[in-house]
Design an enzyme around this catalytic site. Structure first.
Site, short mmCIF file in Angstrom:
data_model
loop_
_atom_site.label_atom_id
_atom_site.label_comp_id
_atom_site.label_asym_id
_atom_site.label_seq_id
_atom_site.Cartn_x
_atom_site.Cartn_y
_atom_site.Cartn_z
N LEU A 132 10.72 35.49 24.77
CA LEU A 132 11.04 34.08 25.06
C LEU A 132 10.55 33.67 26.45
CD1 LEU A 132 12.73 31.46 24.29
CD2 LEU A 132 14.59 32.52 25.61
N ASP A 180 24.32 18.56 29.62
CA ASP A 180 25.20 17.55 30.23
C ASP A 180 26.65 17.73 29.76
OD1 ASP A 180 25.91 15.42 31.75
OD2 ASP A 180 24.96 13.89 30.50
N HIS A 195 30.68 24.08 35.57
CA HIS A 195 29.32 24.60 35.80
C HIS A 195 29.24 26.09 35.49
CE1 HIS A 195 28.09 20.75 37.16
NE2 HIS A 195 28.72 20.78 38.31
C1 FPP Z 1 25.42 18.31 34.01
O1 FPP Z 1 26.79 18.18 33.79
C2 FPP Z 1 25.14 19.62 34.55
C3 FPP Z 1 24.52 19.89 35.74
C4 FPP Z 1 24.03 18.87 36.67
C5 FPP Z 1 24.32 21.27 36.20
C6 FPP Z 1 23.77 22.17 35.15
C7 FPP Z 1 23.98 23.56 35.56
C8 FPP Z 1 24.43 24.53 34.73
C9 FPP Z 1 24.62 24.37 33.28
C10 FPP Z 1 24.70 25.87 35.28
C11 FPP Z 1 23.50 26.63 35.70
C12 FPP Z 1 22.56 26.92 34.63
C13 FPP Z 1 21.40 27.60 34.78
C14 FPP Z 1 20.58 27.83 33.59
C15 FPP Z 1 20.94 28.17 36.07
P1 FPP Z 1 27.61 17.14 34.69
O2 FPP Z 1 28.10 17.86 35.90
O3 FPP Z 1 26.73 15.96 34.97
O4 FPP Z 1 28.79 16.78 33.73
P2 FPP Z 1 29.54 15.37 33.64
O5 FPP Z 1 28.50 14.36 33.23
O6 FPP Z 1 30.57 15.61 32.59
O7 FPP Z 1 30.13 15.11 35.00
#
Ligand code: FPP
Length: 245
Positions: free
Chosen positions: A126, A15, A32
């Protein structure tokens, strides 16, 4: 750290990508992208440390509610990551699995998932699980459906349904359940992640935003884990007796 104190399975809610980007006056997409880098690095650190299983929550069943452009960007990011990373994962002896409901994905993404899973299926290092379009309630519901079907077909009596049997129908039931859960960005919620599998998981909340979660931050989480006494319903005395037996 004694390897006895290492978790076998770590599950992570990554997050804070959006906030990481906003702090830098960058679009959320950049967060992202940086988040993907952090995920890749964490997998490599887990390989180095000999962690058996890493499960990352990349997209929840509820994330479809985000703006259309962000959803499309994330889907494209997953697709290109699978295309570009497959060989590297394979070289690292990583076994990749995607958990979640796939039907809603673009056909191309579904094909890539199948290809990379098949490519890495026999790897013995892993086990890397990525939860995409996953939700803990969805996982439990799917298990219920599978059991109901067996009852409907007369293969199973409702009286014979036990927690162990339900467990067999859950995602990742062939793997040890998560020992350590990590959520970054200071939020202290499970957000419909592995609701069933987290029954005895130690919960760790990091203040770091996901793209900043590096080896030092992981060490803090592992130190927290090593300091926990895991009782699984027993008393402290019983646990000590078991350790000395
Ligand atoms: C949460 O941060 C993150 C997500 C919903 C997307 C997670 C995706 C990645 C880390 C990239 C892809 C990874 C893999 C392993 C394929 P948020 O956008 O909710 O952040 P915020 O709460 O600060 O807005």
């Amino acid at each position: 750290m004694n390897t006895m104190d290492l978790p076998r399975h770590i599950a992570v809610i990554m997050d804070g990508n959006g906030r990481w980007a906003t702090k830098r006056h960058l679009p959320r997409f950049a967060g992202h992208r940086a988040g993907l880098e952090a995920a890749r690095e964490l997998a490599t650190i887990c390989v180095k440390k000999g962690i058996e299983v890493l499960t990352l929550f990349a997209f929840s069943s509820e994330n479809w509610l985000r703006p259309t452009e962000e959803v499309s960007f994330l889907m494209d990011l997953f697709l290109t990551a699978l295309e570009r990373e497959a060989d590297k994962l394979h070289q690292q002896n990583i076994q990749l699995r995607i958990i979640g409901e796939r039907d809603r994905f673009d056909v191309k993404l579904q094909q890539q998932i199948k290809r990379v899973e098949a490519l890495t299926a026999k790897n013995t290092g892993l086990k890397l699980n990525i939860a995409v379009n996953y939700g803990g309630r969805w996982d439990i519901t799917e298990a219920c459906k599978k059991l109901a079907l067996e009852v409907e077909k007369g293969l199973l009596s409702s009286q014979d349904i036990t927690p162990e049997l339900v467990n067999q129908k859950m995602a990742l039931s062939d793997l040890p359940p998560p020992d350590l859960f990590i959520r970054t960005s200071g939020e202290q919620r499970i957000s419909n992640f592995m609701l069933w599998q987290f029954a005895y998981t130690e919960l760790y909340f990091s203040e770091a935003l996901w793209p900043d979660f590096n080896e030092t931050e992981l060490e803090k989480a592992l130190a927290f884990f090593a300091g926990r006494e895991r009782r699984f319903g027993y008393t402290s005395e019983q646990i000590r007796e078991k350790q000395h037996a």
